[in-house]
Structures are given as structure tokens and as C-alpha cells.
Write a protein that holds these residues in place. Structure first.
Motif, PDB file in Angstrom:
ATOM      1  N   UNK A   1      -7.844  -7.063  -4.500  1.00  0.00           N
ATOM      2  CA  UNK A   1      -6.879  -6.464  -3.582  1.00  0.00           C
ATOM      3  C   UNK A   1      -6.691  -4.981  -3.881  1.00  0.00           C
ATOM      4  N   UNK A   2      -6.698  -4.619  -5.154  1.00  0.00           N
ATOM      5  CA  UNK A   2      -6.546  -3.209  -5.519  1.00  0.00           C
ATOM      6  C   UNK A   2      -7.700  -2.378  -4.962  1.00  0.00           C
ATOM      7  N   UNK A   3      -8.908  -2.913  -4.998  1.00  0.00           N
ATOM      8  CA  UNK A   3     -10.063  -2.183  -4.466  1.00  0.00           C
ATOM      9  C   UNK A   3     -10.030  -2.104  -2.939  1.00  0.00           C
ATOM     10  N   UNK A   4      -9.589  -3.172  -2.290  1.00  0.00           N
ATOM     11  CA  UNK A   4      -9.451  -3.128  -0.831  1.00  0.00           C
ATOM     12  C   UNK A   4      -8.380  -2.105  -0.458  1.00  0.00           C
ATOM     13  N   UNK A   5      -7.304  -2.075  -1.233  1.00  0.00           N
ATOM     14  CA  UNK A   5      -6.253  -1.085  -1.010  1.00  0.00           C
ATOM     15  C   UNK A   5      -6.812   0.333  -1.135  1.00  0.00           C
ATOM     16  N   UNK A   6      -7.660   0.555  -2.131  1.00  0.00           N
ATOM     17  CA  UNK A   6      -8.287   1.857  -2.314  1.00  0.00           C
ATOM     18  C   UNK A   6      -9.136   2.223  -1.095  1.00  0.00           C
ATOM     19  N   UNK A   7      -9.900   1.275  -0.599  1.00  0.00           N
ATOM     20  CA  UNK A   7     -10.717   1.516   0.599  1.00  0.00           C
ATOM     21  C   UNK A   7      -9.826   1.844   1.793  1.00  0.00           C
ATOM     22  N   UNK A   8      -8.708   1.155   1.913  1.00  0.00           N
ATOM     23  CA  UNK A   8      -7.777   1.440   3.010  1.00  0.00           C
ATOM     24  C   UNK A   8      -7.252   2.870   2.914  1.00  0.00           C
ATOM     25  N   UNK A   9      -6.997   3.331   1.713  1.00  0.00           N
ATOM     26  CA  UNK A   9      -6.549   4.708   1.530  1.00  0.00           C
ATOM     27  C   UNK A   9      -7.583   5.708   2.014  1.00  0.00           C
ATOM     28  N   UNK A  10      -8.860   5.408   1.771  1.00  0.00           N
ATOM     29  CA  UNK A  10      -9.930   6.286   2.248  1.00  0.00           C
ATOM     30  C   UNK A  10      -9.964   6.330   3.773  1.00  0.00           C
ATOM     31  N   UNK A  11      -9.469   5.271   4.398  1.00  0.00           N
ATOM     32  CA  UNK A  11      -9.474   5.194   5.863  1.00  0.00           C
ATOM     33  C   UNK A  11      -8.146   5.632   6.477  1.00  0.00           C
ATOM     34  N   UNK A  12      -7.273   6.231   5.672  1.00  0.00           N
ATOM     35  CA  UNK A  12      -6.038   6.781   6.203  1.00  0.00           C
ATOM     36  C   UNK A  12      -4.860   5.833   6.236  1.00  0.00           C
ATOM     37  N   UNK A  13      -4.979   4.670   5.614  1.00  0.00           N
ATOM     38  CA  UNK A  13      -3.881   3.703   5.601  1.00  0.00           C
ATOM     39  C   UNK A  13      -2.825   4.147   4.599  1.00  0.00           C
ATOM     40  N   UNK A  14      -1.572   4.067   4.980  1.00  0.00           N
ATOM     41  CA  UNK A  14      -0.483   4.388   4.067  1.00  0.00           C
ATOM     42  C   UNK A  14       0.344   3.136   3.836  1.00  0.00           C
ATOM     43  N   UNK A  15       0.465   2.766   2.590  1.00  0.00           N
ATOM     44  CA  UNK A  15       1.191   1.575   2.185  1.00  0.00           C
ATOM     45  C   UNK A  15       1.349   1.657   0.677  1.00  0.00           C
ATOM     46  N   UNK A  16       2.128   0.771   0.116  1.00  0.00           N
ATOM     47  CA  UNK A  16       2.274   0.689  -1.331  1.00  0.00           C
ATOM     48  C   UNK A  16       1.452  -0.490  -1.814  1.00  0.00           C
TER      49      UNK A  16
END
Length: 78
Positions: free
Chosen positions: A53-68
Motif C-alpha cells: 500500500x505504501x508503494x501504491x501510495x507513492x505511485x499515486x503521489x507521482x500522479x498528482x493524488x493528494x491524501x495521507x
């Protein structure tokens, strides 16, 4: 992160439809992984899914997703 804490915030992207589509797929994947983590047969499997999940979260950040990553986990030091 518990299974009930599914990310809900989404950013407005100017990166295009392809990026928006992949971000939405990753958000859905994250929700599925959280459900699997809740039903894990062992703590080791649950931990591996948490790390994924941490790595998917990192990928989401690269795509402009903002979340905690872990909402509410950090406390105010005051």
C-alpha cells in the motif's frame, strides 16, 4: 492503516485523461488491497499488503493524488 480508512480525497489534475484514468485505477486497487489486508490469514501477509500500500501510495503521489498515507496517525506535538 485499517480497512475502514479508504482514501477519499482526489486532486484536480491537469495532467490529462490518461493520468486521471490510471490514478482512478490505483485508488481502486488501494481499496482492494485494504480489504485483502483486513482479511489476511496471518500478520505477515497483512504487513506485506501494508507495505505494498505504501508503494501504491507513492505511485499515486507521482500522479498528482493528494491524501495521507496513515490518516490521523501523526499527532500534534504541542
Amino acid at each position: 492503516m485499517t480497512a475502514t480508512q479508504i482514501p477519499t480525497q482526489r486532486s484536480v489534475s491537469s495532467l490529462g485523461d490518461v493520468v486521471d484514468t490510471q490514478r482512478e485505477r490505483l485508488i481502486a486497487l488501494r481499496g482492494q488491497m485494504l480489504a485483502e489486508q483486513a482479511d489476511a490469514v496471518s500478520p505477515a501477509v497483512a504487513r506485506a499488503l501494508e507495505m505494498a500500500d505504501a508503494y501504491v501510495f507513492l505511485a499515486l503521489g507521482y500522479l498528482g493524488h493528494v491524501d495521507e498515507l496513515f490518516p490521523g496517525e501523526l499527532s500534534d506535538p504541542r
